[in-house]
Design a protein around this motif. Structure first.
Motif, PDB file in Angstrom:
ATOM      1  N   LEU B   9      16.052  -7.918-106.781  1.00  0.00           N
ATOM      2  CA  LEU B   9      16.247  -9.054-105.875  1.00  0.00           C
ATOM      3  C   LEU B   9      14.891  -9.716-105.632  1.00  0.00           C
ATOM      4  O   LEU B   9      13.919  -9.044-105.309  1.00  0.00           O
ATOM      5  N   VAL B  10      14.827 -11.029-105.816  1.00  0.00           N
ATOM      6  CA  VAL B  10      13.568 -11.742-105.565  1.00  0.00           C
ATOM      7  C   VAL B  10      13.691 -12.620-104.329  1.00  0.00           C
ATOM      8  O   VAL B  10      14.767 -13.127-104.011  1.00  0.00           O
ATOM      9  N   LEU B  11      12.567 -12.786-103.629  1.00  0.00           N
ATOM     10  CA  LEU B  11      12.518 -13.692-102.482  1.00  0.00           C
ATOM     11  C   LEU B  11      11.844 -14.976-102.879  1.00  0.00           C
ATOM     12  O   LEU B  11      10.870 -14.965-103.623  1.00  0.00           O
ATOM     13  N   LEU B  12      12.375 -16.074-102.378  1.00  0.00           N
ATOM     14  CA  LEU B  12      11.791 -17.370-102.678  1.00  0.00           C
ATOM     15  C   LEU B  12      11.837 -18.236-101.442  1.00  0.00           C
ATOM     16  O   LEU B  12      12.644 -18.000-100.532  1.00  0.00           O
ATOM     17  N   GLY B  13      10.991 -19.243-101.412  1.00  0.00           N
ATOM     18  CA  GLY B  13      10.983 -20.144-100.277  1.00  0.00           C
ATOM     19  C   GLY B  13       9.557 -20.507 -99.929  1.00  0.00           C
ATOM     20  O   GLY B  13       8.609 -19.866-100.384  1.00  0.00           O
ATOM     21  N   GLU B  14       9.426 -21.531 -99.131  1.00  0.00           N
ATOM     22  CA  GLU B  14       8.102 -22.001 -98.750  1.00  0.00           C
ATOM     23  C   GLU B  14       7.319 -20.917 -98.020  1.00  0.00           C
ATOM     24  O   GLU B  14       7.889 -20.016 -97.408  1.00  0.00           O
ATOM     25  N   SER B  15       6.018 -21.058 -98.066  1.00  0.00           N
ATOM     26  CA  SER B  15       5.137 -20.139 -97.368  1.00  0.00           C
ATOM     27  C   SER B  15       5.431 -20.166 -95.868  1.00  0.00           C
ATOM     28  O   SER B  15       5.703 -21.232 -95.318  1.00  0.00           O
ATOM     29  N   ALA B  16       5.401 -19.008 -95.222  1.00  0.00           N
ATOM     30  CA  ALA B  16       5.520 -18.864 -93.758  1.00  0.00           C
ATOM     31  C   ALA B  16       6.923 -19.086 -93.186  1.00  0.00           C
ATOM     32  O   ALA B  16       7.081 -19.191 -91.970  1.00  0.00           O
ATOM     33  N   VAL B  17       7.948 -19.127 -94.020  1.00  0.00           N
ATOM     34  CA  VAL B  17       9.304 -19.252 -93.475  1.00  0.00           C
ATOM     35  C   VAL B  17       9.844 -17.899 -93.017  1.00  0.00           C
ATOM     36  O   VAL B  17      10.858 -17.832 -92.327  1.00  0.00           O
ATOM     37  N   GLY B  18       9.176 -16.826 -93.407  1.00  0.00           N
ATOM     38  CA  GLY B  18       9.584 -15.499 -92.957  1.00  0.00           C
ATOM     39  C   GLY B  18      10.182 -14.608 -94.036  1.00  0.00           C
ATOM     40  O   GLY B  18      10.907 -13.662 -93.724  1.00  0.00           O
ATOM     41  N   LYS B  19       9.842 -14.865 -95.287  1.00  0.00           N
ATOM     42  CA  LYS B  19      10.372 -14.043 -96.384  1.00  0.00           C
ATOM     43  C   LYS B  19       9.952 -12.585 -96.225  1.00  0.00           C
ATOM     44  O   LYS B  19      10.779 -11.674 -96.222  1.00  0.00           O
ATOM     45  N   SER B  20       8.638 -12.390 -96.085  1.00  0.00           N
ATOM     46  CA  SER B  20       8.151 -11.015 -95.974  1.00  0.00           C
ATOM     47  C   SER B  20       8.670 -10.363 -94.703  1.00  0.00           C
ATOM     48  O   SER B  20       8.966  -9.161 -94.684  1.00  0.00           O
ATOM     49  N   SER B  21       8.815 -11.148 -93.657  1.00  0.00           N
ATOM     50  CA  SER B  21       9.331 -10.602 -92.400  1.00  0.00           C
ATOM     51  C   SER B  21      10.769 -10.115 -92.562  1.00  0.00           C
ATOM     52  O   SER B  21      11.142  -9.072 -92.023  1.00  0.00           O
ATOM     53  N   LEU B  22      11.580 -10.878 -93.301  1.00  0.00           N
ATOM     54  CA  LEU B  22      12.964 -10.452 -93.537  1.00  0.00           C
ATOM     55  C   LEU B  22      12.997  -9.127 -94.300  1.00  0.00           C
ATOM     56  O   LEU B  22      13.794  -8.238 -94.002  1.00  0.00           O
ATOM     57  N   VAL B  23      12.097  -9.007 -95.274  1.00  0.00           N
ATOM     58  CA  VAL B  23      12.043  -7.769 -96.052  1.00  0.00           C
ATOM     59  C   VAL B  23      11.640  -6.606 -95.162  1.00  0.00           C
ATOM     60  O   VAL B  23      12.240  -5.528 -95.185  1.00  0.00           O
ATOM     61  N   LEU B  24      10.610  -6.845 -94.352  1.00  0.00           N
ATOM     62  CA  LEU B  24      10.110  -5.786 -93.478  1.00  0.00           C
ATOM     63  C   LEU B  24      11.196  -5.345 -92.490  1.00  0.00           C
ATOM     64  O   LEU B  24      11.353  -4.158 -92.211  1.00  0.00           O
ATOM     65  N   ARG B  25      11.948  -6.306 -91.982  1.00  0.00           N
ATOM     66  CA  ARG B  25      13.040  -5.982 -91.069  1.00  0.00           C
ATOM     67  C   ARG B  25      14.109  -5.167 -91.795  1.00  0.00           C
ATOM     68  O   ARG B  25      14.577  -4.148 -91.299  1.00  0.00           O
ATOM     69  N   PHE B  26      14.462  -5.616 -92.973  1.00  0.00           N
ATOM     70  CA  PHE B  26      15.538  -4.952 -93.708  1.00  0.00           C
ATOM     71  C   PHE B  26      15.141  -3.545 -94.170  1.00  0.00           C
ATOM     72  O   PHE B  26      15.902  -2.599 -94.042  1.00  0.00           O
ATOM     73  N   VAL B  27      13.927  -3.418 -94.661  1.00  0.00           N
ATOM     74  CA  VAL B  27      13.524  -2.140 -95.256  1.00  0.00           C
ATOM     75  C   VAL B  27      13.006  -1.164 -94.209  1.00  0.00           C
ATOM     76  O   VAL B  27      13.261   0.031 -94.279  1.00  0.00           O
ATOM     77  N   ARG B  28      12.247  -1.674 -93.227  1.00  0.00           N
ATOM     78  CA  ARG B  28      11.640  -0.747 -92.285  1.00  0.00           C
ATOM     79  C   ARG B  28      12.062  -0.996 -90.845  1.00  0.00           C
ATOM     80  O   ARG B  28      11.560  -0.342 -89.927  1.00  0.00           O
ATOM     81  N   ASN B  29      12.931  -1.972 -90.645  1.00  0.00           N
ATOM     82  CA  ASN B  29      13.377  -2.343 -89.303  1.00  0.00           C
ATOM     83  C   ASN B  29      12.213  -2.616 -88.365  1.00  0.00           C
ATOM     84  O   ASN B  29      12.181  -2.174 -87.222  1.00  0.00           O
ATOM     85  N   GLU B  30      11.213  -3.349 -88.906  1.00  0.00           N
ATOM     86  CA  GLU B  30      10.053  -3.698 -88.098  1.00  0.00           C
ATOM     87  C   GLU B  30       9.855  -5.202 -88.109  1.00  0.00           C
ATOM     88  O   GLU B  30      10.378  -5.909 -88.955  1.00  0.00           O
ATOM     89  N   PHE B  31       9.062  -5.662 -87.150  1.00  0.00           N
ATOM     90  CA  PHE B  31       8.711  -7.083 -87.138  1.00  0.00           C
ATOM     91  C   PHE B  31       7.299  -7.229 -86.594  1.00  0.00           C
ATOM     92  O   PHE B  31       6.863  -6.454 -85.754  1.00  0.00           O
TER      93      PHE B  31
END
Ligand SMILES: Nc1nc2c(ncn2[C@@H]2O[C@H](COP(=O)(O)OP(=O)(O)O)[C@@H](O)[C@H]2O)c(=O)[nH]1
Ligand SMILES: [Mg+2]
Lengths: 525, 207
Positions: B9-31
């Motif tokens: 699964l790849v993430l795409l989208g403009e910088s700073a929209v929260g891609k990495s944050s969504l991953v961190l939430r999903f994988v580690r339940n952190e923000f």
């Protein structure tokens, strides 16, 4: 890792930087989506690759920026092209024929395409009056990924070690090259790499086979720490020609051993200590033993995958990549002559060191460009012909890919001729199409004639695109001005000389040799 | 007997929209309120991707190999190898931005994928930062309508509050083929294995 969150670019990046930083205050990245290079003004290194006006090197710089990023250096990598890899890119044929996009090889190739298309249009007819993408042997140009400079990877060589060391293998899939061939007395044969193969090889007559067998047995049983296996030879002092003499190998056998196995570019090695040659032959045989068909591997989808993979590696380790960035000037301190930064789109980036390909440092240009100083010299020219075939190369047992080396002496030349062929098996061409590159160092005023011995081995050639490119090398190591320049790709069809350049530039930049070991995975504290 | 299939699964989208944050939430339940550095989201330096498994039912699980951009979208330097062989894509925009910005960018990513990716790829369009819906500038309808037109999955979510995050990955998991052709999974690498090349996660295990 000392870096927790990339809160503001300054803080985080400073903590990783090995060099003093400039004082520009950048806004936090989170609030900025502008593509400005000012935000990265404190990076320690800047890399530039592939000026489209000249043949760039691309891969050399990408490997270096990947390795240096892993090493903890901050790297900013700028590329004037809007694709990765400069001359080591794989372009589809639409890109190749679009002269606006291409680096010199592509551009010259494109010019040849266009001229040829026009010529045939004027003559009125044939499938040439179609645009390139509508040509008879391809439904669409997208089916091809033509390497501008095809090179194969030795399975046990240093590039493989770099790929493994950095885990870049994760992004890539490799295929074997189906055969490694050498030209002797008018025909090609498989390069034997074991005593068994030597005995069966049509390359040698009966008596020579016996002598070659002894030579191969000597290599196979060689143990570095067991002098009994050295057969009385001190390879550190005795010359390679003495080793040949000891086994009584004919000049033609020496040709394939020295050029198709040790991969030397000329015969100077014979009058030097045997050690490096023995090491290289052993590397070849080990690579051969790894997968069986040839010592070479090649990435699916073409070599353009390699710079992309190293670029991602660099990005994962905090490096910044910018494509489509035109460099306006390379700045040096007028007092000290040391590098201070580069200017792009009106913005100046300060950095301690710069690594780039020759095109940025005066190659083929007037002096006012490239920092006002000519930092490279032309060392020769390469002639390359990209040939499109509808059949495998004759005499290769219908191989889907092959390397063929024509040793210099065999055709009365000073430089070897190389052939590298790949096909749809590597996802670089349509079904039943082979792409073969024939290349050598130019020795005369009619370069195209020089590659004829190679072209003649290909059978009928559907299309041929010839380019001639100058080779450049830096005039100084860079220790004085902190400008470190790579070399232009040579004519070889393997990566060994590229890797040598990577080691060399690393040593110049870091002041210590590059040591590759398996990367340790750092688990977060 | 349970069956786990791996998908890229790849993430795409403009910088700073929260891609990495969504991953961190999903994988580690952190923000984190800070910009997510790739090394943080990925857990340890140099990993190409991170993984998270969701259970569809008692005997079927989907393991995501989640590839983050490593910031390469910032300077338009995402390379084709990033999309290569991806089975799913999450394209993210920021609902607090006017549609001309990150939503428009998301649309261009959709087109890019339609051009470059495997035609079977599952694409999920995500409007992120739903916790800030008071300052919303891109309407739900706009996102929904575009997704319907292009045949994409659609969700709004907040990496900060966690709302909708797990659900969107579950929805993708349900949409992925239960028995993908072997050539379409990350474990099915063709070609030779280079020395030291890690054994990839197996596509199916009987455990
Ligand atoms: N309020 C709010 N902020 C968010 C949300 N997701 C991400 N952010 C913030 O948006 C910024 C960018 O997030 P990041 O994950 O780095 O974006 P990326 O560049 O797309 O990977 C950071 O400051 C995050 O804290 C969200 O759902 N709500
Ligand atoms: Mg991110």
């Amino acid at each position: 890792m000392d870096e927790e969150y990339d809160v503001s670019a300054n803080v985080a990046w400073t903590s990783l930087s090995h060099t003093p930083v400039a004082t520009t205050t950048s806004p936090p990245m989170a609030s900025s989506a502008t593509h400005s290079i000012l935000h990265t003004s404190h990076l320690a290194l800047i890399w530039m690759i592939a000026d489209p006006h000249l043949q760039g090197t691309g891969l050399t710089e990408c490997i270096l920026s990947g390795l240096l990023s892993v090493d903890g250096q901050k790297v900013l990598h700028m590329d004037r092209n809007d694709y990765y890899g400069g001359a080591s890119a794989s372009l589809n044929l639409t890109q190749v024929s679009n002269s606006g996009l291409a680096s010199l090889v592509a551009r010259r190739t494109a010019v040849v395409f266009e001229k040829e298309v026009r010529r045939r249009q004027e003559r009125g007819g044939g499938d040439w009056d179609q645009p390139w993408t509508g040509r008879s042997y391809s439904a669409t140009g997208e089916d091809y990924a033509v390497d501008l400079i095809p090179k194969f990877i030795l399975a046990s060589g240093e590039l493989t070690r770099m790929l493994v060391h950095t885990d870049v293998t994760r992004y890539l899939e490799f295929k074997q090259i189906a055969g490694s061939y050498v030209y002797r007395d008018g025909r090609i044969s498989k390069v034997p790499s074991t005593e068994m193969e030597a005995v069966r090889s049509p390359l040698m007559g009966l008596f020579e086979k016996r002598r070659a067998r002894n030579f191969f047995m000597f290599l196979q049983s060689w143990r570095e720490d067991d002098p009994a296996t050295h057969q009385g030879l001190d390879v550190n002092t005795c010359l390679m020609k003495d080793v040949y003499a000891k086994f009584g190998l004919e000049p033609g056998t020496q040709d394939f051993v020295g050029h198709a196995m040790a991969l030397w570019l000329d015969d100077d090695y014979k009058t030097k200590p045997a050690r490096p040659t023995i090491d290289r032959i052993i590397l070849y045989t080990q690579s051969m033993a790894r997968y069986g068909k040839s010592p070479y591997i090649y990435p699916l989808y073409g070599l353009g995958e390699l710079p992309q993979a190293f670029a991602r590696l660099s990005a994962i380790y905090g490096g910044t990549y910018m494509l489509d960035k035109k460099i306006e000037s390379v700045n040096v301190d007028p007092e000290t002559g040391k590098f201070t930064g580069v200017t792009s789109a009106g913005e100046t980036v300060r950095a301690k060191k710069v690594i780039g390909d020759p095109s940025y440092f005066g190659a083929g240009k007037e002096l006012e460009e490239g920092g006002g100083k000519m930092r490279v010299v032309e060392t020769g020219k390469v002639v390359r012909a990209i040939c499109i075939l509808k059949h495998p190369i004759p005499g290769t047992d219908d191989a889907d890919s092959a390397q063929i080396i024509i040793p210099q002496n065999q055709v009365g030349r000073k430089n070897d001729i190389y052939i590298a062929a790949v096909s749809s098996a590597h996802n670089v061409a349509a079904q039943n199409v082979w792409i073969a590159m024939v290349s050598t160092i130019v020795e005369t005023s009619v370069p195209e004639r020089e590659i004829l011995p190679g072209l003649q081995l290909l059978g009928s050639v559907l299309d041929k695109f010839v380019s001639i490119t100058p080779l450049y090398a830096p005039t100084a190591p860079g220790s004085d001005d902190h400008v470190y320049i790579t070399k232009t790709y040579d004519a070889t069809s393997h990566f060994e000389t590229v890797v040598e350049d990577v080691f060399d530039v690393w040593h110049r930049v870091k002041g210590e040799p590059l040591v590759l070991k398996k990367r340790e995975v750092q688990v977060e504290a | 007997m349970s069956r786990t299939t791996s998908f890229k699964l790849v993430l795409l989208g403009e910088s700073a929209v929260g891609k990495s944050s969504l991953v961190l939430r999903f994988v580690r339940n952190e923000f984190s309120d800070f910009r997510i550095n790739h090394r943080v989201s990925i857990g340890f330096a140099g990993a190409a991707f991170l993984t998270q498994t969701v259970n569809l039912d008692d005997n079927t699980a989907v393991k995501f190999e989640i590839w983050d951009t490593a910031g390469q979208e910032r300077y338009k330097s995402l390379a084709p190898i990033y999309f290569r062989n991806s089975n799913a894509a999450v394209i993210v925009y920021d609902i607090t931005q006017p549609p001309e910005t990150s939503f428009e960018k998301a649309k261009t990513w959709v087109r890019e994928l339609q051009r470059q990716a495997d035609p079977g790829i599952v694409i999920m369009l995500v409007g992120n930062k739903l916790d800030l819906s008071a300052s919303r500038k891109t309407s739900t309808e706009l996102g929904k309508q575009f997704a319907d037109e292009e045949g994409l999955l659609f969700a709004e979510a907040s990496a900060k509050s966690g709302e909708g995050v797990e659900g969107l990955f579950m929805e993708i998991a349900r949409k992925l083929p239960a028995n993908p052709p072997p050539t379409r999974t990350p474990a099915s690498r063709q070609g030779v294995r280079v020395e030291g090349q890690a054994e990839e996660t197996p596509s199916a295990c009987n455990c």
